[in-house]
Design a protein around this motif. Structure first.
Motif, PDB file in Angstrom:
ATOM      1  N   GLN A 115       0.841  -1.196   0.000  1.00 28.01           N
ATOM      2  CA  GLN A 115       0.000   0.000   0.000  1.00 28.01           C
ATOM      3  C   GLN A 115       0.875   1.243   0.000  1.00 28.01           C
ATOM      4  N   GLU A 116       0.247   2.362  -0.290  1.00 30.20           N
ATOM      5  CA  GLU A 116       0.969   3.633  -0.247  1.00 30.20           C
ATOM      6  C   GLU A 116       1.062   4.110   1.196  1.00 30.20           C
ATOM      7  N   THR A 117       2.253   4.562   1.571  1.00 28.82           N
ATOM      8  CA  THR A 117       2.478   5.132   2.890  1.00 28.82           C
ATOM      9  C   THR A 117       3.089   6.517   2.705  1.00 28.82           C
ATOM     10  N   PHE A 118       3.324   7.223   3.778  1.00 28.62           N
ATOM     11  CA  PHE A 118       3.910   8.550   3.632  1.00 28.62           C
ATOM     12  C   PHE A 118       5.373   8.480   3.201  1.00 28.62           C
ATOM     13  N   TRP A 119       6.013   7.305   3.356  1.00 25.38           N
ATOM     14  CA  TRP A 119       7.419   7.188   2.947  1.00 25.38           C
ATOM     15  C   TRP A 119       7.614   6.395   1.658  1.00 25.38           C
ATOM     16  N   SER A 120       6.555   5.740   1.175  1.00 21.73           N
ATOM     17  CA  SER A 120       6.696   4.912  -0.019  1.00 21.73           C
ATOM     18  C   SER A 120       5.373   4.804  -0.760  1.00 21.73           C
ATOM     19  N   LYS A 121       5.458   4.806  -2.069  1.00 23.62           N
ATOM     20  CA  LYS A 121       4.267   4.617  -2.897  1.00 23.62           C
ATOM     21  C   LYS A 121       3.763   3.178  -2.797  1.00 23.62           C
ATOM     22  N   CYS A 122       4.660   2.253  -2.445  1.00 26.63           N
ATOM     23  CA  CYS A 122       4.303   0.838  -2.398  1.00 26.63           C
ATOM     24  C   CYS A 122       5.135   0.158  -1.307  1.00 26.63           C
ATOM     25  N   TYR A 123       4.514  -0.105  -0.146  1.00 28.26           N
ATOM     26  CA  TYR A 123       5.194  -0.700   0.992  1.00 28.26           C
ATOM     27  C   TYR A 123       4.313  -1.788   1.591  1.00 28.26           C
ATOM     28  N   GLY A 124       4.937  -2.879   2.033  1.00 26.73           N
ATOM     29  CA  GLY A 124       4.191  -3.935   2.692  1.00 26.73           C
ATOM     30  C   GLY A 124       5.092  -4.806   3.531  1.00 26.73           C
ATOM     31  N   GLN A 125       4.467  -5.624   4.385  1.00 23.14           N
ATOM     32  CA  GLN A 125       5.197  -6.551   5.244  1.00 23.14           C
ATOM     33  C   GLN A 125       4.584  -7.935   5.105  1.00 23.14           C
ATOM     34  N   VAL A 126       5.452  -8.926   5.020  1.00 18.07           N
ATOM     35  CA  VAL A 126       5.000 -10.312   4.900  1.00 18.07           C
ATOM     36  C   VAL A 126       5.989 -11.218   5.617  1.00 18.07           C
ATOM     37  N   THR A 127       5.454 -12.204   6.349  1.00 15.97           N
ATOM     38  CA  THR A 127       6.271 -13.253   6.931  1.00 15.97           C
ATOM     39  C   THR A 127       6.192 -14.437   5.987  1.00 15.97           C
ATOM     40  N   ASP A 128       7.338 -14.847   5.431  1.00 16.63           N
ATOM     41  CA  ASP A 128       7.323 -15.929   4.443  1.00 16.63           C
ATOM     42  C   ASP A 128       7.128 -17.285   5.108  1.00 16.63           C
ATOM     43  N   LYS A 129       7.018 -18.322   4.298  1.00 18.24           N
ATOM     44  CA  LYS A 129       6.739 -19.661   4.815  1.00 18.24           C
ATOM     45  C   LYS A 129       7.858 -20.224   5.670  1.00 18.24           C
ATOM     46  N   PHE A 130       9.018 -19.546   5.700  1.00 20.08           N
ATOM     47  CA  PHE A 130      10.123 -19.986   6.539  1.00 20.08           C
ATOM     48  C   PHE A 130      10.159 -19.227   7.867  1.00 20.08           C
ATOM     49  N   GLY A 131       9.206 -18.302   8.072  1.00 22.35           N
ATOM     50  CA  GLY A 131       9.140 -17.555   9.317  1.00 22.35           C
ATOM     51  C   GLY A 131       9.940 -16.272   9.333  1.00 22.35           C
ATOM     52  N   VAL A 132      10.416 -15.815   8.160  1.00 18.06           N
ATOM     53  CA  VAL A 132      11.209 -14.586   8.078  1.00 18.06           C
ATOM     54  C   VAL A 132      10.294 -13.412   7.730  1.00 18.06           C
ATOM     55  N   LEU A 133      10.386 -12.342   8.519  1.00 19.47           N
ATOM     56  CA  LEU A 133       9.588 -11.138   8.288  1.00 19.47           C
ATOM     57  C   LEU A 133      10.316 -10.216   7.317  1.00 19.47           C
TER      58      LEU A 133
END
Length: 140
Positions: A115-133
């Motif tokens: 999503q768009e944030t005040f610091w980036s036009k496209c930012y997100g967070q995901v924890t992958d299937k190995f448990g890494v954020l």
């Protein structure tokens, strides 16, 4: 000049993690060494169940970015995967950010959709299937 590289330790999943990350981030070089490929030491033989595990792996990406990996050796203390590291990945290619986010989301858990944030036009967070954020950010 000092550099910092993330180092991931997994419980037998390193080969799978290296393959996924190398593909998603278009690695220019990938090296994997298993415990079974180490020089033999009669005083410390490698157990059969450890020979396929990764002793050390290195992924080299554009911009002199390196990611390193290993599996825990049988009998060693186990790791709590993902709780002790967050990887922030920034790119000037929004499509690349979206592609990586989609790949990491497969089997993972999205904690903040792109999503768009005040610091980036496209930012997100995901924890992958190995448990890494992962934090992914499009940098203009």
């Amino acid at each position: 000049m000092a550099k910092m590289h993330p180092y991931f330790v997994f419980k037998g999943e390193t080969k799978e993690a290296v393959a996924l990350y190398a593909k998603l981030f278009n690695a220019k070089n990938v090296n994997v060494l298993t415990f079974g490929e180490m020089p033999e030491n009669p005083a410390h033989p490698v157990p059969e169940e450890a020979k396929h595990l990764v002793m050390h792996a290195l992924i080299e990406l554009e911009g002199d970015i390196k990611m390193m990996f290993s599996d825990t050796f049988p009998g060693s203390p186990q790791v709590t995967v993902g709780d002790n590291i967050t990887i922030a990945y920034m790119s000037e290619d929004e499509n690349h950010i979206r592609s990586i986010f989609e790949g990491l989301s497969d089997g993972g858990l999205v904690t903040m959709p792109l999503q768009e944030t005040f610091w980036s036009k496209c930012y997100g967070q995901v924890t992958d299937k190995f448990g890494v954020l992962w934090q992914l950010s499009y940098e203009q």
